[in-house]
Design a protein around this motif. Structure first.
Motif, mmCIF file in Angstrom:
data_model
loop_
_atom_site.group_PDB
_atom_site.id
_atom_site.type_symbol
_atom_site.label_atom_id
_atom_site.label_comp_id
_atom_site.label_asym_id
_atom_site.label_seq_id
_atom_site.Cartn_x
_atom_site.Cartn_y
_atom_site.Cartn_z
ATOM 1 N N SER A 227 0.495 -22.223 7.759
ATOM 2 C CA SER A 227 -0.786 -21.511 7.793
ATOM 3 C C SER A 227 -0.618 -20.117 8.381
ATOM 4 N N GLU A 228 0.215 -20.003 9.408
ATOM 5 C CA GLU A 228 0.457 -18.690 10.029
ATOM 6 C C GLU A 228 1.152 -17.757 9.044
ATOM 7 N N ILE A 229 2.116 -18.274 8.311
ATOM 8 C CA ILE A 229 2.836 -17.456 7.320
ATOM 9 C C ILE A 229 1.865 -17.000 6.228
ATOM 10 N N ILE A 230 1.042 -17.915 5.721
ATOM 11 C CA ILE A 230 0.066 -17.582 4.673
ATOM 12 C C ILE A 230 -0.912 -16.528 5.190
ATOM 13 N N ARG A 231 -1.420 -16.707 6.398
ATOM 14 C CA ARG A 231 -2.368 -15.758 6.989
ATOM 15 C C ARG A 231 -1.766 -14.367 7.065
ATOM 16 N N ARG A 232 -0.535 -14.284 7.528
ATOM 17 C CA ARG A 232 0.110 -12.978 7.669
ATOM 18 C C ARG A 232 0.431 -12.342 6.318
ATOM 19 N N LEU A 233 0.826 -13.117 5.354
ATOM 20 C CA LEU A 233 1.075 -12.577 4.017
ATOM 21 C C LEU A 233 -0.219 -12.061 3.394
ATOM 22 N N GLU A 234 -1.295 -12.841 3.518
ATOM 23 C CA GLU A 234 -2.581 -12.398 2.979
ATOM 24 C C GLU A 234 -3.038 -11.115 3.653
ATOM 25 N N TRP A 235 -2.855 -11.025 4.978
ATOM 26 C CA TRP A 235 -3.223 -9.809 5.705
ATOM 27 C C TRP A 235 -2.443 -8.613 5.171
ATOM 28 N N SER A 236 -1.141 -8.779 4.958
ATOM 29 C CA SER A 236 -0.330 -7.643 4.511
ATOM 30 C C SER A 236 -0.741 -7.185 3.115
ATOM 31 N N PHE A 237 -1.107 -8.120 2.233
ATOM 32 C CA PHE A 237 -1.562 -7.733 0.900
ATOM 33 C C PHE A 237 -2.902 -7.006 0.972
ATOM 34 N N ARG A 238 -3.819 -7.488 1.815
ATOM 35 C CA ARG A 238 -5.112 -6.796 1.964
ATOM 36 C C ARG A 238 -4.905 -5.382 2.507
ATOM 37 N N ALA A 239 -4.063 -5.265 3.510
ATOM 38 C CA ALA A 239 -3.803 -3.948 4.101
ATOM 39 C C ALA A 239 -3.188 -3.007 3.069
ATOM 40 N N GLU A 240 -2.282 -3.526 2.282
ATOM 41 C CA GLU A 240 -1.645 -2.707 1.247
ATOM 42 C C GLU A 240 -2.665 -2.264 0.204
ATOM 43 N N GLU A 241 -3.540 -3.174 -0.220
ATOM 44 C CA GLU A 241 -4.567 -2.847 -1.208
ATOM 45 C C GLU A 241 -5.536 -1.796 -0.680
ATOM 46 N N GLN A 242 -5.775 -1.797 0.611
ATOM 47 C CA GLN A 242 -6.690 -0.833 1.217
ATOM 48 C C GLN A 242 -5.978 0.466 1.579
ATOM 49 N N GLY A 243 -4.691 0.554 1.286
ATOM 50 C CA GLY A 243 -3.944 1.774 1.531
ATOM 51 C C GLY A 243 -3.444 1.925 2.947
ATOM 52 N N HIS A 244 -3.456 0.863 3.731
ATOM 53 C CA HIS A 244 -3.001 0.951 5.113
ATOM 54 C C HIS A 244 -1.491 0.790 5.244
ATOM 55 N N ILE A 245 -0.862 0.305 4.198
ATOM 56 C CA ILE A 245 0.583 0.124 4.232
ATOM 57 C C ILE A 245 1.162 0.916 3.069
ATOM 58 N N MET A 246 2.149 1.743 3.376
ATOM 59 C CA MET A 246 2.821 2.504 2.334
ATOM 60 C C MET A 246 4.308 2.186 2.396
ATOM 61 N N ASP A 247 4.962 2.367 1.265
ATOM 62 C CA ASP A 247 6.402 2.170 1.311
ATOM 63 C C ASP A 247 7.041 3.340 2.051
ATOM 64 N N ASP A 248 8.287 3.184 2.442
ATOM 65 C CA ASP A 248 8.955 4.189 3.265
ATOM 66 C C ASP A 248 8.987 5.555 2.595
ATOM 67 N N GLU A 249 9.231 5.593 1.281
ATOM 68 C CA GLU A 249 9.318 6.873 0.576
ATOM 69 C C GLU A 249 7.967 7.582 0.555
ATOM 70 N N ALA A 250 6.909 6.838 0.268
ATOM 71 C CA ALA A 250 5.572 7.443 0.246
ATOM 72 C C ALA A 250 5.180 7.892 1.642
ATOM 73 N N ASP A 251 5.535 7.101 2.644
ATOM 74 C CA ASP A 251 5.216 7.442 4.025
ATOM 75 C C ASP A 251 5.936 8.729 4.431
ATOM 76 N N ALA A 252 7.222 8.827 4.104
ATOM 77 C CA ALA A 252 7.996 10.029 4.443
ATOM 78 C C ALA A 252 7.435 11.248 3.714
ATOM 79 N N SER A 253 7.069 11.075 2.460
ATOM 80 C CA SER A 253 6.509 12.176 1.688
ATOM 81 C C SER A 253 5.186 12.641 2.298
ATOM 82 N N SER A 254 4.371 11.703 2.717
ATOM 83 C CA SER A 254 3.098 12.037 3.347
ATOM 84 C C SER A 254 3.317 12.798 4.651
ATOM 85 N N ILE A 255 4.268 12.361 5.433
ATOM 86 C CA ILE A 255 4.570 13.033 6.701
ATOM 87 C C ILE A 255 5.089 14.442 6.444
#
Length: 98
Positions: free
Chosen positions: A37-65
């Motif tokens: 349940s903890e693993i599922i909760r954390r995976l779901e959280w990461s997908f929601r955060a990514e969909e909302q634009g809170h998580i970027m891949d390293d290349e996009a993050d570096a480009s933004s910076i």
């Protein structure tokens, strides 16, 4: 998100680094949840955060910076120019007052 019946849900065999497994186990224990349940909760959280634009891949993050740094440098140059211009005006005003 509706969860599947645990008896019929697909299973996944997963290898985790021991340190990560220990962290997940500790969080699951603290929250009084089963490990899965903890693993599922954390995976779901990461997908929601990514969909909302809170998580970027390293290349996009570096480009933004890099873009933000460039913008800040341009603003600094503009401010320096404005300071020099104001300084010249003040110098002229000081000369008029005397």
């Amino acid at each position: 998100m509706k969860r599947a019946d645990p008896r019929t849900a697909p299973q996944l065999k997963l290898r985790l680094p021991s340190g990560l497994k220990e962290r997940i186990e500790a969080c699951a224990e603290a929250a009084m949840r089963p490990l899965s349940s903890e693993i599922i909760r954390r995976l779901e959280w990461s997908f929601r955060a990514e969909e909302q634009g809170h998580i970027m891949d390293d290349e996009a993050d570096a480009s933004s910076i890099e873009q933000r740094l460039h913008d800040a440098e341009m603003q600094i140059e503009l401010l320096i120019g404005m300071i020099h211009s104001l300084s010249k005006r003040l110098t002229k005003l000081d000369g008029i007052k005397e």
